[in-house]
Design a protein around this motif. Structure first.
Motif, short mmCIF file in Angstrom:
data_model
loop_
_atom_site.label_atom_id
_atom_site.label_comp_id
_atom_site.label_asym_id
_atom_site.label_seq_id
_atom_site.Cartn_x
_atom_site.Cartn_y
_atom_site.Cartn_z
N THR A 349 0.85 -1.18 0.00
CA THR A 349 0.00 0.00 0.00
C THR A 349 0.89 1.24 0.00
N VAL A 352 -2.58 5.81 2.30
CA VAL A 352 -3.90 5.55 2.86
C VAL A 352 -4.71 6.84 2.80
N ARG A 424 -8.74 -1.41 -1.12
CA ARG A 424 -7.58 -1.09 -1.95
C ARG A 424 -7.97 -0.74 -3.40
N ASN A 442 -0.81 1.43 -5.39
CA ASN A 442 -1.97 0.98 -4.64
C ASN A 442 -2.23 2.00 -3.54
N VAL A 444 -5.17 2.67 -0.15
CA VAL A 444 -6.25 2.07 0.62
C VAL A 444 -7.15 3.18 1.16
N ALA A 456 0.04 -0.79 6.64
CA ALA A 456 0.80 -0.51 5.41
C ALA A 456 2.28 -0.38 5.74
#
Ligand code: C2O
Ligand code: CU
Ligand code: CU
Length: 475
Positions: A349, A352, A424, A442, A444, A456
């Motif tokens: 990840t 976020v 995700r 990626n 989240v 993460a």
């Protein structure tokens, strides 16, 4: 057209093809009829697999299609309905199906870490709860998105709603759905794919899968809904009839806008009304790309009958996202492969985002532009562009999911909010070779961003850890 007619036509087009690759002008080419897109009902099976493309009379060149067609079948779904489909992988490679512009839960989004193996099936089911608009679907497998799309895998996905119905926009044979892209074939007539890290461009256009297309439209107001489905090519659309922009990636704009030209990068869509009332039957109007000098589509004007459509002064009411604070995140797109110095890692990840919070992201075209930047899982609004072209365009208003960033130091600020699902999603350059080679991240979306960030961080240090899915699987 009878069999004989079709045969004769193909002969002519084969010669023209060989001449074309030697640089003979497109004006000497016979035009091929624009095929309508086949439809696929909800609940059926979508099958990516090999197809014969018939781009030249020698015919039979292999490519990939969904359910045997290029582009794949069209989905039409109304807001509020549940979209349901079984995907059956008929390719020799892993694939996924991503619903570009739609907002499905993460496990239905076609993420590369969630491949469908050759011969395997996957059921997809999610509620469609978003504005009317033109979306599309295409593969998103790890490292092989560009070649699978280039070989033919792409299709349109239309969402309709009551707001759009109420406008009485031209429909039926007054609505054209156009998938634009470029292509290249070798001597044998097979599609050639070159994994050119700077972005693969071909030497002739395809519209709905055919080279040098033509169609007929009445001398009335017609609706053209257009996708740039190229791997890397930016089109600049122009035409000689009045063209009024009414929508883009995220659906209808707030007000219509007469435009001379529209610049579209891979992944972007536009919705326009082409007014042919000033043309007599027998005239030809061309949809051209002034950047490549291609006549993408010849439109033969025919008697159109009565036209009662009146362009409304107001098309839609669009919420304006607000954000007064500083930039929340900055992304530098560098060369052909990295964002903020990093290559894509499918299992980690990169950042976020708090669920439901409006953030301001700064996109910076450090090098390697143009970069069309695309976000999954939500829509955004473009706030500003500084450097480079230094302005925003009419097709960049309202809701977007892809924005074109040219070089010359363009910096684009977008406001984005993810308020549909936790979990995700992806952010990446939609020049597909850039994406495959690493220009992707990626992220989240989480209602508990501190906890998600902690996980993460651990994953960055120790590799992926087994945790319950952030978004519960729908049952
Ligand atoms: Cu149209 Cu992540 O892609
Ligand atoms: Cu997408
Ligand atoms: Cu790029």
């Amino acid at each position: 057209m009878g069999l004989l007619g079709a045969g004769g036509f193909y002969l002519a087009s084969g010669l023209a093809f060989r001449e074309m690759s030697e640089g003979i002008s497109q004006d000497s080419l016979p035009r091929r009829a624009l095929p309508p897109l086949p439809a696929l009902a909800n609940g059926e099976t979508l099958r990516p697999g090999p197809v014969s493309l018939h781009l030249t009379p020698e015919g039979g060149q292999m490519g990939f299609g969904y359910n045997g067609t290029v582009p794949g079948p069209l989905f039409r779904v109304r807001r509020g309905e549940t979209f349901e489909q079984v995907i059956e992988n008929g390719l020799d490679d892993e694939t996924t199906v991503h619903w570009h512009g739609l907002v499905p839960p993460p496990e239905m989004d076609g993420h590369p870490a969630d491949p469908i193996h050759p011969g395997a099936t996957k059921s997809v089911r999610f509620p469609v709860n978003q504005r009317a608009g033109l979306n599309w679907y295409h593969p998103h497998p790890h490292g092989h998105t560009a070649s699978q799309v280039w070989n033919g895998l792409a299709g349109l996905f239309i969402v309709a709603d009551e707001e759009e119905d109420a406008l009485g926009l031209p429909g039926g044979d007054r609505e054209l759905l156009l998938v634009l892209r470029d292509a290249e074939i070798n001597e044998a007539g097979d599609l050639i794919y070159r994994d050119d890290i700077t972005g693969n461009e071909g030497n002739f256009p395809l519209v709905n899968g055919v080279p040098w297309a033509r169609t007929e439209l009445g001398n009335v107001q017609n609706r053209l809904r257009i996708l740039n489905g190229s791997n890397a090519r930016v089109f600049t659309l122009t035409t000689t009839a009045p063209m009024t922009l009414i929508g883009n990636d995220g659906g209808l704009l707030d007000t219509p806008k007469l435009v001379d030209a529209i610049e579209m990068s891979p992944g972007e869509r536009v919705d326009v009304i082409l007014d042919l009332r000033g043309h007599r039957p027998g005239a030809t109007v061309a949809l051209t790309c002034s950047a490549s000098d291609w006549r993408l589509l010849d439109i033969g004007v025919v008697e159109g009958g009565e036209d009662t459509f009146e362009m409304p002064a107001r098309l839609s009411t669009i919420e304006t996202l607000v954000h007064d604070g500083p930039i929340d995140r900055e992304f530098r797109f560098e060369g052909d492969t990295t964002i903020n110095g990093r290559l894509y890692d499918m299992n980690l990840t990169a950042f976020v985002v708090p669920f439901g919070k409006t953030e301001r992201w700064r996109l910076n075209s450090a090098q390697g532009a143009p970069h069309p930047i695309h976000v999954h899982g939500g829509h955004f609004q473009i706030q500003s562009r500084t450097g480079g072209r230094n302005r925003l365009y009419p097709w960049e208003k309202g809701w977007k999911d892809t924005v074109l960033m040219w070089g010359g130091g363009e910096v684009i600020d977008i406001l984005v909010r993810f308020d549909a699902y936790e979990g995700r999603y992806l952010m990446h350059c939609h020049k597909l070779e850039h994406e495959d080679h690493g220009m992707m991240m990626n992220f989240v979306v989480s209602k508990n961003p501190e906890e998600a960030e902690r996980i993460a961080e651990l994953e960055r240090l120790y590799g992926p850890i087994c945790t319950p899915p952030l978004s519960p699987l729908s049952t």
